[in-house]
Design a protein around this motif. Structure first.
Motif, PDB file in Angstrom:
ATOM      1  N   ILE A 145       0.837  -1.201   0.000  1.00 64.82           N
ATOM      2  CA  ILE A 145       0.000   0.000   0.000  1.00 64.82           C
ATOM      3  C   ILE A 145       0.870   1.248   0.000  1.00 64.82           C
ATOM      4  N   HIS A 146       1.936   1.245   0.782  1.00 64.62           N
ATOM      5  CA  HIS A 146       2.827   2.408   0.818  1.00 64.62           C
ATOM      6  C   HIS A 146       3.475   2.647  -0.547  1.00 64.62           C
ATOM      7  N   ARG A 147       3.925   1.575  -1.195  1.00 63.30           N
ATOM      8  CA  ARG A 147       4.526   1.712  -2.533  1.00 63.30           C
ATOM      9  C   ARG A 147       3.505   2.209  -3.550  1.00 63.30           C
ATOM     10  N   GLU A 148       2.303   1.642  -3.515  1.00 62.11           N
ATOM     11  CA  GLU A 148       1.273   2.063  -4.463  1.00 62.11           C
ATOM     12  C   GLU A 148       0.862   3.516  -4.239  1.00 62.11           C
ATOM     13  N   LEU A 149       0.829   3.953  -3.001  1.00 64.13           N
ATOM     14  CA  LEU A 149       0.500   5.343  -2.705  1.00 64.13           C
ATOM     15  C   LEU A 149       1.577   6.273  -3.273  1.00 64.13           C
ATOM     16  N   PHE A 150       2.836   5.890  -3.130  1.00 64.16           N
ATOM     17  CA  PHE A 150       3.929   6.681  -3.681  1.00 64.16           C
ATOM     18  C   PHE A 150       3.840   6.763  -5.207  1.00 64.16           C
ATOM     19  N   ILE A 151       3.587   5.632  -5.853  1.00 70.44           N
ATOM     20  CA  ILE A 151       3.457   5.607  -7.316  1.00 70.44           C
ATOM     21  C   ILE A 151       2.254   6.429  -7.762  1.00 70.44           C
ATOM     22  N   LEU A 190       0.944   9.001  -6.236  1.00 68.99           N
ATOM     23  CA  LEU A 190       1.264  10.419  -6.087  1.00 68.99           C
ATOM     24  C   LEU A 190       2.168  10.916  -7.208  1.00 68.99           C
ATOM     25  N   ILE A 191       3.112  10.097  -7.646  1.00 71.28           N
ATOM     26  CA  ILE A 191       3.984  10.493  -8.755  1.00 71.28           C
ATOM     27  C   ILE A 191       3.168  10.701 -10.029  1.00 71.28           C
ATOM     28  N   PHE A 192       2.300   9.736 -10.338  1.00 71.45           N
ATOM     29  CA  PHE A 192       1.468   9.873 -11.539  1.00 71.45           C
ATOM     30  C   PHE A 192       0.495  11.045 -11.426  1.00 71.45           C
ATOM     31  N   ALA A 193      -0.049  11.263 -10.249  1.00 68.40           N
ATOM     32  CA  ALA A 193      -0.973  12.382 -10.061  1.00 68.40           C
ATOM     33  C   ALA A 193      -0.249  13.717 -10.240  1.00 68.40           C
ATOM     34  N   LEU A 194       0.959  13.836  -9.717  1.00 66.84           N
ATOM     35  CA  LEU A 194       1.746  15.051  -9.914  1.00 66.84           C
ATOM     36  C   LEU A 194       2.087  15.266 -11.386  1.00 66.84           C
ATOM     37  N   LEU A 195       2.401  14.182 -12.076  1.00 65.33           N
ATOM     38  CA  LEU A 195       2.689  14.272 -13.506  1.00 65.33           C
ATOM     39  C   LEU A 195       1.459  14.749 -14.270  1.00 65.33           C
ATOM     40  N   PHE A 196       0.296  14.235 -13.901  1.00 64.85           N
ATOM     41  CA  PHE A 196      -0.943  14.652 -14.547  1.00 64.85           C
ATOM     42  C   PHE A 196      -1.240  16.123 -14.278  1.00 64.85           C
ATOM     43  N   VAL A 197      -1.107  16.540 -13.022  1.00 67.32           N
ATOM     44  CA  VAL A 197      -1.382  17.939 -12.671  1.00 67.32           C
ATOM     45  C   VAL A 197      -0.398  18.858 -13.381  1.00 67.32           C
ATOM     46  N   TRP A 198       0.859  18.461 -13.434  1.00 71.04           N
ATOM     47  CA  TRP A 198       1.859  19.285 -14.113  1.00 71.04           C
ATOM     48  C   TRP A 198       1.543  19.409 -15.604  1.00 71.04           C
ATOM     49  N   GLY A 199       1.144  18.314 -16.231  1.00 68.65           N
ATOM     50  CA  GLY A 199       0.841  18.344 -17.654  1.00 68.65           C
ATOM     51  C   GLY A 199      -0.451  19.076 -17.983  1.00 68.65           C
ATOM     52  N   TRP A 200      -1.406  19.050 -17.104  1.00 64.80           N
ATOM     53  CA  TRP A 200      -2.717  19.606 -17.404  1.00 64.80           C
ATOM     54  C   TRP A 200      -2.860  21.068 -16.981  1.00 64.80           C
ATOM     55  N   LYS A 203       0.723  14.390 -19.681  1.00 63.37           N
ATOM     56  CA  LYS A 203      -0.625  14.481 -19.139  1.00 63.37           C
ATOM     57  C   LYS A 203      -1.340  13.133 -19.267  1.00 63.37           C
ATOM     58  N   TRP A 204      -1.253  12.508 -20.439  1.00 66.21           N
ATOM     59  CA  TRP A 204      -1.927  11.234 -20.649  1.00 66.21           C
ATOM     60  C   TRP A 204      -1.270  10.109 -19.864  1.00 66.21           C
ATOM     61  N   ILE A 205       0.047  10.116 -19.788  1.00 67.69           N
ATOM     62  CA  ILE A 205       0.739   9.107 -18.970  1.00 67.69           C
ATOM     63  C   ILE A 205       0.328   9.257 -17.513  1.00 67.69           C
ATOM     64  N   GLY A 206       0.267  10.505 -17.032  1.00 65.11           N
ATOM     65  CA  GLY A 206      -0.157  10.747 -15.657  1.00 65.11           C
ATOM     66  C   GLY A 206      -1.588  10.327 -15.409  1.00 65.11           C
ATOM     67  N   LEU A 207      -2.473  10.600 -16.367  1.00 66.91           N
ATOM     68  CA  LEU A 207      -3.883  10.232 -16.202  1.00 66.91           C
ATOM     69  C   LEU A 207      -4.050   8.720 -16.144  1.00 66.91           C
ATOM     70  N   ILE A 208      -3.495   8.022 -17.126  1.00 70.27           N
ATOM     71  CA  ILE A 208      -3.648   6.563 -17.175  1.00 70.27           C
ATOM     72  C   ILE A 208      -2.949   5.903 -15.987  1.00 70.27           C
ATOM     73  N   GLY A 209      -1.745   6.369 -15.674  1.00 71.51           N
ATOM     74  CA  GLY A 209      -1.015   5.797 -14.548  1.00 71.51           C
ATOM     75  C   GLY A 209      -1.708   6.027 -13.221  1.00 71.51           C
ATOM     76  N   SER A 210      -2.259   7.215 -13.036  1.00 73.40           N
ATOM     77  CA  SER A 210      -2.936   7.485 -11.762  1.00 73.40           C
ATOM     78  C   SER A 210      -4.248   6.713 -11.662  1.00 73.40           C
ATOM     79  N   LEU A 234      -4.827   3.687 -13.018  1.00 74.52           N
ATOM     80  CA  LEU A 234      -4.465   2.293 -12.742  1.00 74.52           C
ATOM     81  C   LEU A 234      -3.920   2.120 -11.325  1.00 74.52           C
ATOM     82  N   SER A 235      -2.995   2.986 -10.947  1.00 72.50           N
ATOM     83  CA  SER A 235      -2.416   2.839  -9.607  1.00 72.50           C
ATOM     84  C   SER A 235      -3.440   3.182  -8.527  1.00 72.50           C
ATOM     85  N   GLY A 236      -4.347   4.105  -8.800  1.00 73.93           N
ATOM     86  CA  GLY A 236      -5.416   4.410  -7.841  1.00 73.93           C
ATOM     87  C   GLY A 236      -6.357   3.235  -7.668  1.00 73.93           C
TER      88      GLY A 236
END
Length: 106
Positions: free
Chosen positions: A29-35, A37-47, A67-74, A76-78
């Protein structure tokens, strides 16, 4: 008379194994939360961030890709994070029931 002791020992072993499994799920859970957050930050930065003072020369095409990598990654990881949290909650409830059963058999 021997059977209750054997059942109690089996229950104690099951409690120990399930407790170890819960600790592993907690680390996942800790690893997935970290991943996530990374994808969510990437999405927010791109959008949302158009004028970035740190990376001002990033093209709009690259920003769209991020933006699309962040969206899809967040997404899936969410989803995996939610499933892991449900699994953790169910395992914790099961462990507490086994502990109660173990304490009843004294």
């Amino acid at each position: 008379m021997i059977k209750p002791n054997v059942d109690r020992e089996k229950l104690a072993m099951a409690i120990q194994e399930e407790n170890a499994m819960i600790r592993r799920v907690k680390r996942v859970i800790h690893r997935e939360l970290f991943i996530f957050l990374i994808f969510a930050l990437l999405f927010v930065w791109g959008w949302f961030i158009k004028n970035d003072p740190i990376l001002p020369n990033v093209s709009d095409t690259a920003r769209t890709v991020f933006k699309w990598i962040g969206l899809i990654g967040s997404l899936l990881s969410g989803g995996l994070l939610i499933l892991s949290l449900i699994s953790f909650n169910n395992a914790k409830q099961s462990l507490l029931k086994k502990i109660d059963k173990y304490n009843e058999n004294k």
